[in-house]
Design a protein around this motif. Structure first.
Motif, PDB file in Angstrom:
ATOM      1  N   ILE A 101       0.648  -1.214   0.050  1.00 41.34           N
ATOM      2  CA  ILE A 101      -0.136  -0.190  -0.009  1.00 41.34           C
ATOM      3  C   ILE A 101       0.886   1.326  -0.095  1.00 41.34           C
ATOM      4  N   SER A 102       1.971   1.192   0.815  1.00 38.19           N
ATOM      5  CA  SER A 102       2.952   2.562   0.826  1.00 38.19           C
ATOM      6  C   SER A 102       3.304   2.576  -0.342  1.00 38.19           C
ATOM      7  N   ILE A 103       3.814   1.837  -1.207  1.00 36.39           N
ATOM      8  CA  ILE A 103       4.721   1.938  -2.272  1.00 36.39           C
ATOM      9  C   ILE A 103       3.798   2.010  -3.599  1.00 36.39           C
ATOM     10  N   TYR A 108      -5.201   3.862  -0.803  1.00 36.12           N
ATOM     11  CA  TYR A 108      -5.776   2.689  -1.060  1.00 36.12           C
ATOM     12  C   TYR A 108      -7.217   2.904  -0.630  1.00 36.12           C
ATOM     13  N   PHE A 109      -7.166   2.788   0.943  1.00 36.58           N
ATOM     14  CA  PHE A 109      -8.203   2.672   1.637  1.00 36.58           C
ATOM     15  C   PHE A 109      -9.174   3.833   1.557  1.00 36.58           C
ATOM     16  N   SER A 110      -8.895   4.967   1.175  1.00 39.13           N
ATOM     17  CA  SER A 110      -9.612   6.044   1.069  1.00 39.13           C
ATOM     18  C   SER A 110     -10.315   6.486  -0.348  1.00 39.13           C
ATOM     19  N   LEU A 218      10.993  -8.744  -0.925  1.00 39.90           N
ATOM     20  CA  LEU A 218      10.336  -9.168  -1.810  1.00 39.90           C
ATOM     21  C   LEU A 218       9.320  -8.264  -2.475  1.00 39.90           C
ATOM     22  N   ALA A 219       8.840  -7.266  -1.807  1.00 41.20           N
ATOM     23  CA  ALA A 219       7.862  -6.352  -2.384  1.00 41.20           C
ATOM     24  C   ALA A 219       8.429  -5.346  -3.592  1.00 41.20           C
ATOM     25  N   SER A 246      11.845   3.567   3.113  1.00 36.89           N
ATOM     26  CA  SER A 246      11.716   5.083   3.253  1.00 36.89           C
ATOM     27  C   SER A 246      10.222   5.368   3.406  1.00 36.89           C
ATOM     28  N   SER A 247       9.465   4.837   2.260  1.00 40.27           N
ATOM     29  CA  SER A 247       8.046   5.244   1.901  1.00 40.27           C
ATOM     30  C   SER A 247       7.525   4.639   3.180  1.00 40.27           C
ATOM     31  N   MET A 248       7.491   3.681   3.838  1.00 43.63           N
ATOM     32  CA  MET A 248       6.773   2.983   5.056  1.00 43.63           C
ATOM     33  C   MET A 248       6.727   4.144   6.317  1.00 43.63           C
ATOM     34  N   LYS A 249       8.456   4.415   6.420  1.00 45.67           N
ATOM     35  CA  LYS A 249       8.418   5.284   7.545  1.00 45.67           C
ATOM     36  C   LYS A 249       7.738   6.845   7.322  1.00 45.67           C
TER      37      LYS A 249
END
Length: 654
Positions: A101-103, A108-110, A218-219, A246-249
């Motif tokens: 979702i982050s990358i 996604y959920f909005s 893997l992602a 970095s994107s997740m942070k």
């Protein structure tokens, strides 16, 4: 003319021109709308049909086909082009979901199926670049639509259909379900589809055992499976892993501490170990495909009038064969084989140990190779098949049935002597062994003068075989071989050189094993296979092997040939004397081609027939390669063990 009047006329002309231009513009707009409206309607209907035809199971991929051994235990699972291990949403780690979702789609959920802003940007790019897509912008839902239903063409038509399918998917499934489908269907390179298959492929463990760094590693792959292929381009994969972390942070999925720990973690690949059943899988697939071909009415042939006939047959064969292979891999069959896994291991170990001294490799595959086939003489079933040595890298070439090689003297009993016995020759017939101008030389140029056929066979005298073959004629001798379904006997082979195995293409170990097994059965041929039965996905048995036999040689001719070949092992002058079995009556024939490029041992007892071939894939000289050396030792080691505990039995006794 007055100025005012001229002005009016000019104005009138301009107005007329403008009206024409306007009407032309309207026509262009109308044509444009009709054209693209038609396309849009067509794409909408196509997208609707695709989405309406699916169910939850659609995203589970093709049905798996199972291979079973002789004891009905699973040997292998066969997939189509995808190796996929499906996980429901509950079993997918949250860190995996967060990483994607982050990358890929941080909102996604909005949002709904589409990101309006991103897709407007893509549509603008399409118009600007004459219908071509030059940038991304797809949501996870759109990516799922493309992955499962569409191709990756960069055209406006594909993009529009992707959008329509995504909207319909969003209406049919929840966000969690769509995310589940997506994570299970995306490509992780090297034939791994879905996070679980990828985790096992690269780390040999479940994705629930991965740490954050390994998950993001893997992602990184699906964005461009070639560029981020961990096996070939691990540095690229690592760079994108860091980008994902970095994107997740940045999106508050992980803390600074988690980021630092994960980005500094050293990734160590532990690729999934191959189970070594490639030989069984490839041969079983081949046999099963031929069963389906026959059930579908395909007419098998091995005799042709012209080269054009061969080319036409090969093309038809290939088309039908490939369709059957695809059918097997995608439609959930249960294929029950005759492979005895204990004997399979014995045969593989015997081959590997017999060639241990040859260590030269080419890209992780041993240069000097061997193959072997073992058949149960009572049933005609293949019980073990080895297509090559166990190598550090996967070796997909199954030399036991895919490679045609010159058989040398091992061809003599099949095409020369047993057919000669059908013509009235017997073991006491005397032939003068001498060099014939233009004919073959005996080994070492040694000639024995008058000699019985029995002794000539056991000593493998070329001149005698050549003379007998000349008398019975190549046409007669080769007719028996053709009757046993040898596939590469062509018109050019009908010469005297065929007496010594000099063939245009050659033979395979599986063909030789089935032919010698025919001798062991008293002349009754059973088409070689490892398929006992096939059950379809509905549980219906569509094929049951009835072990059909057909007579090729007479009982008497076969018995005499076997009795002579016993002496090849029992007599000191026999070419296989050094590899005779202890306590088991057996018969054998060796074969060595010119310049020691191929070595064969074809031998059998009342119980089993086993054939061994040794040589290089691209034929070249092998020091000390004769039928009785490396092939003979491999044959001996296997046959001695496989007969352990069996009572000695002569041929053709109950």
């Amino acid at each position: 003319m007055p100025k005012k009047q001229k002005s009016k006329k000019t104005h009138k002309v301009k107005k007329h021109i403008l009206l024409k231009v306007f009407f032309v513009f309207l026509i262009v707009i109308l044509v444009f709308c009709i054209k693209y409206l038609s396309i849009a309607v067509s794409l909408y209907n196509d997208a609707s049909a695709k989405v309406n035809s699916i169910s939850y199971n659609t995203f589970h991929g093709n049905q798996t086909t199972y291979l079973y051994d002789s004891k009905n235990s699973v040997i292998n699972k066969l997939y189509a082009s995808k190796n996929s291990l499906y996980l429901t949403s509950f079993y997918i780690p949250q860190a995996v979901k967060n990483a994607f979702i982050s990358i890929e789609d941080k909102d996604y959920f909005s949002h709904g199926a589409l990101s309006i802003k991103a897709n407007l940007r893509v549509l603008y790019s399409i118009i600007k670049n004459n219908g071509k897509i030059t940038q991304g912008g797809s949501t996870i839902t759109q990516q799922l639509a493309r992955t499962v239903f569409l191709n990756f063409d960069k055209t406006y038509k594909r993009k529009l259909e992707e959008i329509i399918i995504a909207i319909k998917l969003d209406q049919k499934y929840t966000k969690q379900q769509i995310l589940e489908f997506y994570i299970n269907n995306i490509n992780f390179a090297n034939n791994a589809y879905g996070i679980e298959a990828a985790s096992r492929r690269y780390f040999s463990k479940s994705c629930n055992e991965l740490n954050l760094s390994e998950i993001c590693f893997l992602a990184a792959i699906p964005n461009n499976p070639t560029y981020y292929n961990p096996i070939k381009n691990i540095n690229n994969t690592l760079k994108r892993r860091d980008f994902i972390l970095s994107s997740m942070k940045k999106n508050n999925y992980i803390t600074d501490y988690q980021y630092t720990t994960a980005v500094n973690y050293k990734i160590v690949l532990n690729p999934e170990k191959y189970d070594g059943n490639v030989w069984i899988e490839s041969y079983a697939l081949n046999c099963a495909a031929r069963v389906l071909m026959k059930l579908n009415g395909f007419q098998f042939k091995n005799t042709f009038d012209t080269q054009q006939d061969i080319a036409s047959y090969d093309k038809d064969y290939s088309n039908v064969y490939n369709k059957c292979i695809n059918d097997i891999r995608t439609n959930g069959y249960k294929i029950y084989t005759s492979i005895d896994m204990d004997k399979q291991k014995l045969l593989q170990d015997s081959l590997d140990n017999g060639l241990l001294d040859f260590t030269e490799q080419n890209k992780g595959i041993y240069s000097l190779q061997g193959s072997s086939v073992s058949i149960d003489n009572k049933t005609g079933y293949v019980i073990a098949i080895v297509g090559g040595r166990t190598s550090p890298e996967k070796d997909y070439l199954n030399r036991a049935f895919q490679c045609f090689r010159q058989p040398g003297s091992s061809f003599k009993p099949l095409a020369v002597y047993t057919p000669a016995f059908e013509k009235g020759y017997d073991d006491t017939t005397i032939i003068n062994d001498h060099y014939i101008d233009g004919g073959p030389h005996n080994d070492g140029d040694v000639y024995m003068g008058d000699i019985s056929i029995r002794t000539a066979v056991q000593m493998s005298l070329n001149s005698v075989a050549y003379q007998v073959f000349n008398d019975i004629t190549p046409t007669y001798g080769l007719s028996f071989v053709r009757d046993m379904d040898f596939n590469k006997i062509v018109k050019k082979d009908y010469t005297l050189s065929a007496a010594l195995g000099g063939l245009t293409y050659g033979v395979t170990p599986i063909e030789m094993a089935s032919a010698y097994s025919t001798l062991a059965r008293g002349g009754e041929f059973i088409a070689p296979t490892c398929i006992r039965s096939i059950v379809n996905s509905q549980g219906e048995t569509i094929y049951e092997n009835n072990l059909g036999k057909r007579r090729v040689y007479t009982y008497d001719a076969s018995y005499l040939m076997s009795d002579i070949l016993k002496g090849t092992l029992e007599n000191t002058w026999g070419t296989a004397y050094n590899v005779r079995l202890d306590g088991i009556t057996s018969a054998a024939k060796t074969g060595t081609t010119s310049n020691q490029k191929d070595g064969w041992l074809c031998g059998y007892s009342a119980y089993y027939t086993t054939v061994v071939w040794v040589g290089y894939d691209i034929p070249r000289y092998v020091n000390n390669l004769y039928g009785g050396t490396y092939p003979g030792q491999i044959w001996h080691n296997y046959m001695q063990q496989v007969h352990s505990g069996l009572q000695d039995k002569d041929f053709y006794t109950s």
